[in-house]
Scaffold this active site. Structure first.
Site, PDB file in Angstrom:
ATOM      1  N   TYR A 101       0.862  -1.193   0.000  1.00  0.00           N
ATOM      2  CA  TYR A 101       0.000   0.000   0.000  1.00  0.00           C
ATOM      3  C   TYR A 101       0.891   1.235   0.000  1.00  0.00           C
ATOM      4  O   TYR A 101       1.845   1.325   0.778  1.00  0.00           O
ATOM      5  CB  TYR A 101      -0.883   0.014   1.263  1.00  0.00           C
ATOM      6  CG  TYR A 101      -1.621   1.325   1.486  1.00  0.00           C
ATOM      7  CD1 TYR A 101      -2.970   1.447   1.165  1.00  0.00           C
ATOM      8  CD2 TYR A 101      -0.966   2.442   2.010  1.00  0.00           C
ATOM      9  CE1 TYR A 101      -3.647   2.646   1.371  1.00  0.00           C
ATOM     10  CE2 TYR A 101      -1.630   3.644   2.201  1.00  0.00           C
ATOM     11  CZ  TYR A 101      -2.968   3.740   1.879  1.00  0.00           C
ATOM     12  OH  TYR A 101      -3.628   4.930   2.073  1.00  0.00           O
ATOM     13  N   GLU A 190      -3.626   7.416  -3.990  1.00  0.00           N
ATOM     14  CA  GLU A 190      -3.494   6.178  -3.226  1.00  0.00           C
ATOM     15  C   GLU A 190      -3.381   4.997  -4.170  1.00  0.00           C
ATOM     16  O   GLU A 190      -4.132   4.905  -5.135  1.00  0.00           O
ATOM     17  CB  GLU A 190      -4.720   6.007  -2.320  1.00  0.00           C
ATOM     18  CG  GLU A 190      -4.633   4.810  -1.401  1.00  0.00           C
ATOM     19  CD  GLU A 190      -5.928   4.592  -0.620  1.00  0.00           C
ATOM     20  OE1 GLU A 190      -6.018   5.061   0.521  1.00  0.00           O
ATOM     21  OE2 GLU A 190      -6.846   3.968  -1.172  1.00  0.00           O
TER      22      GLU A 190
END
Ligand code: GDP
Ligand code: MN
Length: 379
Positions: A101, A190
């Site tokens: 991530y 993101e």
């Protein structure tokens, strides 16, 4: 403005971040064609402005074009947490060895952009932050200095990525993500998951990209990505008319002049037991056209049972706003009760004008509290 996954990936690609090749499809037949062109296994992905599509069944692997067509038929029209799927992204499927991530967003407390990287990707980042905060590498960037090569390395080592080839690729992606964040004037970029393939190639499998509306005039190519169909019809109407409008879920429609006054009005409505349905900020204006536009937007919301004008005259004079309200009510018919609180410059004259000439559903009050009580009792 939030971008769809595929639009965010287009911007990633422009910044040099590796992504998979894909096509947009809006029908099952287009999905089949896209799968034929791409060849091999593809992934059919619902394009909606909400996360968690995988869990909701909006992401499916397809080995053949026929299968892609069938998945597309099932996913198009699906409701994913209130968002109806109208577009698909068909992408060449990736083999996944690891899911990381990576994100960059604003930390308003620190007044700096904040990078976050963890090897525990693929799941909600809030979950990781709660369950194993030590696994989350966080680094602020001084916006005046900008990104520095050591930052990518620091993040990679702190997150515990130990494969040298991966370290290099992820650190490079960190730098490019900063370029994308600054270059497109984003508020959030993101990548979840940032994957490592079995061959050791790192790439962005998903994107969440939010750009700053106020900077869109500098990025016409990004502004064009707005999906007007996906927006709430009232928000679209408000945008077209240049009215500041926010939808809430109660029953009182609110018009005020100035954001601070409007916020205070919401509190007072709550205090007297009502709930705001929405609000419009007239800003400095109060001319007839401004009032007509705001009333049109507010009354198009069926939840509205009564309307409250809360005007404090400063530079804008209350008699001018009263004239605006009267002209607006001459142009359009509104049957809902309307309470008007006027105070400040020329308030007395404004109130007199309304008391003399306004239709009988208009009620004039002197104070914010009495106006709030009145409108709640009339709803
Ligand atoms: P989200 O659920 O809205 O966050 O959508 P993502 O794009 O992150 O996809 C969710 C999950 O679907 C990923 O974490 C993967 O496990 C899986 N997935 C997505 N694309 C692929 C792919 O190309 N290959 C494989 N094997 N799985 C994929
Ligand atoms: Mn995701």
């Amino acid at each position: 403005m939030d971008l769809y996954e595929y639009q965010g990936k287009q911007l990633f690609a422009r910044a040099g971040i590796p992504v998979s090749e894909g096509r947009v499809a809006t029908t099952p037949a287009e999905a089949r064609m896209a799968a034929e062109e791409l060849g091999g296994t593809v992934v059919v992905k619902a394009q909606v402005l909400v996360g968690g599509r995988g869990k909701a069944g909006g992401i499916k692997l397809a080995d053949t074009p026929e299968e892609a067509e069938a998945h597309a038929a099932a996913i198009l029209g699906m409701d994913i947490r209130g968002h109806v799927v109208r577009r698909l992204w068909i992408e060449r499927a990736s083999d996944i060895a690891k899911e990381y991530y990576l994100s960059i967003t604003f930390d308003r407390g620190e007044k700096k952009p904040l990078f976050m990287l963890t090897t525990e990707g693929g799941v909600d980042i809030e979950e990781v932050a709660e369950r194993s905060p030590e696994a989350l590498a966080r680094l602020h960037v001084d916006p005046l200095v900008g990104s520095q090569p050591w930052q990518g390395r620091w993040l990679v080592f702190t997150a515990g990525i130990d494969e040298p080839a991966e370290q290099k690729q992820v650190a490079a992606i960190v730098e490019k993500l900063y370029d994308a964040f600054v270059g497109f004037e984003a508020m959030l970029c993101e990548v979840n998951p940032l994957i490592v393939t079995p061959e050791g190639e790192v790439k962005a499998l998903d994107s969440k990209f939010t750009v700053d509306d106020n900077a869109l005039f500098r990025h016409p190519d990004v502004a064009e990505m707005r999906d007007v169909e996906a927006a709430d019809p009232r928000e679209r109407l408000a945008r077209e008319k240049g009215v500041t409008y926010v939808k809430l879920d109660g029953e009182i429609g609110i018009l005020g002049n100035g954001a601070g006054l409007v916020m205070a009005t919401l509190d007072v409505i709550d205090q007297v037991g009502g709930r705001p349905a929405n609000f419009c900020d007239l800003g400095g204006g109060g001319d007839a056209q401004g009032v007509v536009d705001a009333l049109e937007v507010i009354t198009s919301d069926e939840q509205v049972q009564a309307i409250l004008f809360n005007i404090f005259g400063g530079i804008t004079r209350c008699d001018e706003v009263a004239r605006g309200i009267l002209a607006a009510l001459g142009q359009m018919t509104i049957e809902l009760p309307i309470v008007v609180r006027l105070d400040g410059t020329n308030a007395e004259e404004g109130r007199r004008m309304l008391n003399e000439a306004a239709p009988s559903n208009v009620h004039v009050e002197d104070t914010m509290l009495s106006a709030a009580e009145r409108v709640v009792s009339l709803r």
